[in-house]
Design a protein around this motif. Sequence first.
Motif, PDB file in Angstrom:
ATOM      1  N   TRP A  29       0.824  -1.208   0.000  1.00  0.00           N
ATOM      2  CA  TRP A  29       0.000   0.000   0.000  1.00  0.00           C
ATOM      3  C   TRP A  29       0.855   1.253   0.000  1.00  0.00           C
ATOM      4  N   VAL A  32       1.631   1.727  -3.517  1.00  0.00           N
ATOM      5  CA  VAL A  32       0.448   2.312  -4.161  1.00  0.00           C
ATOM      6  C   VAL A  32       0.412   3.814  -3.918  1.00  0.00           C
ATOM      7  N   ALA A  33       0.670   4.212  -2.671  1.00  0.00           N
ATOM      8  CA  ALA A  33       0.669   5.639  -2.341  1.00  0.00           C
ATOM      9  C   ALA A  33       1.769   6.374  -3.099  1.00  0.00           C
ATOM     10  N   LEU A  35       3.072   5.568  -6.027  1.00  0.00           N
ATOM     11  CA  LEU A  35       2.646   5.699  -7.424  1.00  0.00           C
ATOM     12  C   LEU A  35       1.623   6.823  -7.572  1.00  0.00           C
ATOM     13  N   ALA A  36       0.703   6.912  -6.614  1.00  0.00           N
ATOM     14  CA  ALA A  36      -0.294   7.981  -6.666  1.00  0.00           C
ATOM     15  C   ALA A  36       0.379   9.346  -6.578  1.00  0.00           C
ATOM     16  N   GLY A 257      -5.875   6.763 -13.066  1.00  0.00           N
ATOM     17  CA  GLY A 257      -4.963   5.896 -12.334  1.00  0.00           C
ATOM     18  C   GLY A 257      -4.548   6.439 -10.978  1.00  0.00           C
ATOM     19  N   ALA A 258      -3.890   7.599 -10.964  1.00  0.00           N
ATOM     20  CA  ALA A 258      -3.383   8.155  -9.710  1.00  0.00           C
ATOM     21  C   ALA A 258      -4.514   8.513  -8.761  1.00  0.00           C
ATOM     22  N   GLY A 260      -7.490   6.982  -8.485  1.00  0.00           N
ATOM     23  CA  GLY A 260      -7.966   5.753  -7.866  1.00  0.00           C
ATOM     24  C   GLY A 260      -6.978   5.192  -6.861  1.00  0.00           C
ATOM     25  N   LEU A 261      -5.685   5.208  -7.208  1.00  0.00           N
ATOM     26  CA  LEU A 261      -4.663   4.711  -6.298  1.00  0.00           C
ATOM     27  C   LEU A 261      -4.622   5.521  -5.003  1.00  0.00           C
ATOM     28  N   GLN A 262      -4.834   6.830  -5.120  1.00  0.00           N
ATOM     29  CA  GLN A 262      -4.819   7.676  -3.930  1.00  0.00           C
ATOM     30  C   GLN A 262      -5.968   7.341  -3.001  1.00  0.00           C
ATOM     31  N   VAL A 264      -7.543   4.467  -2.737  1.00  0.00           N
ATOM     32  CA  VAL A 264      -7.252   3.163  -2.133  1.00  0.00           C
ATOM     33  C   VAL A 264      -6.220   3.311  -1.017  1.00  0.00           C
ATOM     34  N   ALA A 265      -5.147   4.058  -1.287  1.00  0.00           N
ATOM     35  CA  ALA A 265      -4.093   4.229  -0.290  1.00  0.00           C
ATOM     36  C   ALA A 265      -4.607   4.939   0.952  1.00  0.00           C
TER      37      ALA A 265
END
Length: 325
Positions: A29, A32-33, A35-36, A257-258, A260-262, A264-265
């Motif tokens: 995670w 993931v953060a 990448l965001a 992308g970023a 959604g990843l944010q 989730v993180a």
Amino acid sequence: MNDTSSEQAPARRAPVAPAAAPATSATPWLLVALLAHTGWGVYPVLARFLQTQSDLPSMVLLSAAYLPLALAFVVFGLRRFGPTIARSRALWVFAGVVTVRSVTNVMAARYTQAIYVQLMTLMTPFLIALLSYFVLRERLPRGTLTAMALSFVGSLLMLSSNLSGEGLHFALARSDLLGLGLALASAVFLALYMIAVRRTMTTSVSALGVLLFQSGVIFVVSLLFTFILGEDWGAWRGLQAIDWIAFLVFSLLILSGANGLQIVALRKLGAPVVSSLMGWRLLSTLLLGMLLLDEGLHGWVQVLGMAIVLATVTWYVRREAGSGS
């Protein structure tokens, strides 16, 4: 079973408790953060490029970029999450906050350098602390005022043109001041966003559903603004291949992308931990800004300012994440 009966009964081995399941590692995670944050570091560079060099109007750019997600919400999200969203006040407040954040953020990139926009974004951890103190009546974390003062000094150094015996000199145009104001307003709403996203966890709507819903709201609002402001949609006809590539990256990799990843993180790690990696945004903004816009830091004073801001923000947020764990 009391002590007497235990003496009379044959000794039996106590059942072995099952081993506790290993805690889920936070490392995936954190990636993931990261990448965001990389995507959002690229955001102001591409937003500035598409507005100042591709000549796309701000709200035309924003509405077109959010169109794929808005269509996905109509096709997939509305049927699945529509009834829950309609009844959730938290989701509507969240969507309103993120819409204002998106509008001010993209407009800030039109008027001032991408690195300055990202600089204001790095103030988000302090804004979260202040909003939590004044609005939610939470305790102000120890060291907040000191960290804010150091970040303010670092920001002034980054915004300065040079340093002489007479002090700092600034070469900021009126457009820069407007852009900085919009970026600061955007940072305030980003702080509200990071606080509000936790409220969405009480609903049955998934992170994907939240992303699609907020994107639909942003699309509708920005589309309305294009007509209110009388923006020219004909600008699309003049785009070159590099402009289309930049737009597709902006729309699909960052906003989809970023974004959604944010979400989730933030749901998995919480705002303090995710915010502790925000310094990476400034570095990614600087690197791409130098390549794509020929914008960067000039002189040791600005470099020193960036180092102060990065060190202070990273120390402050990681300290808070550690004390809250």
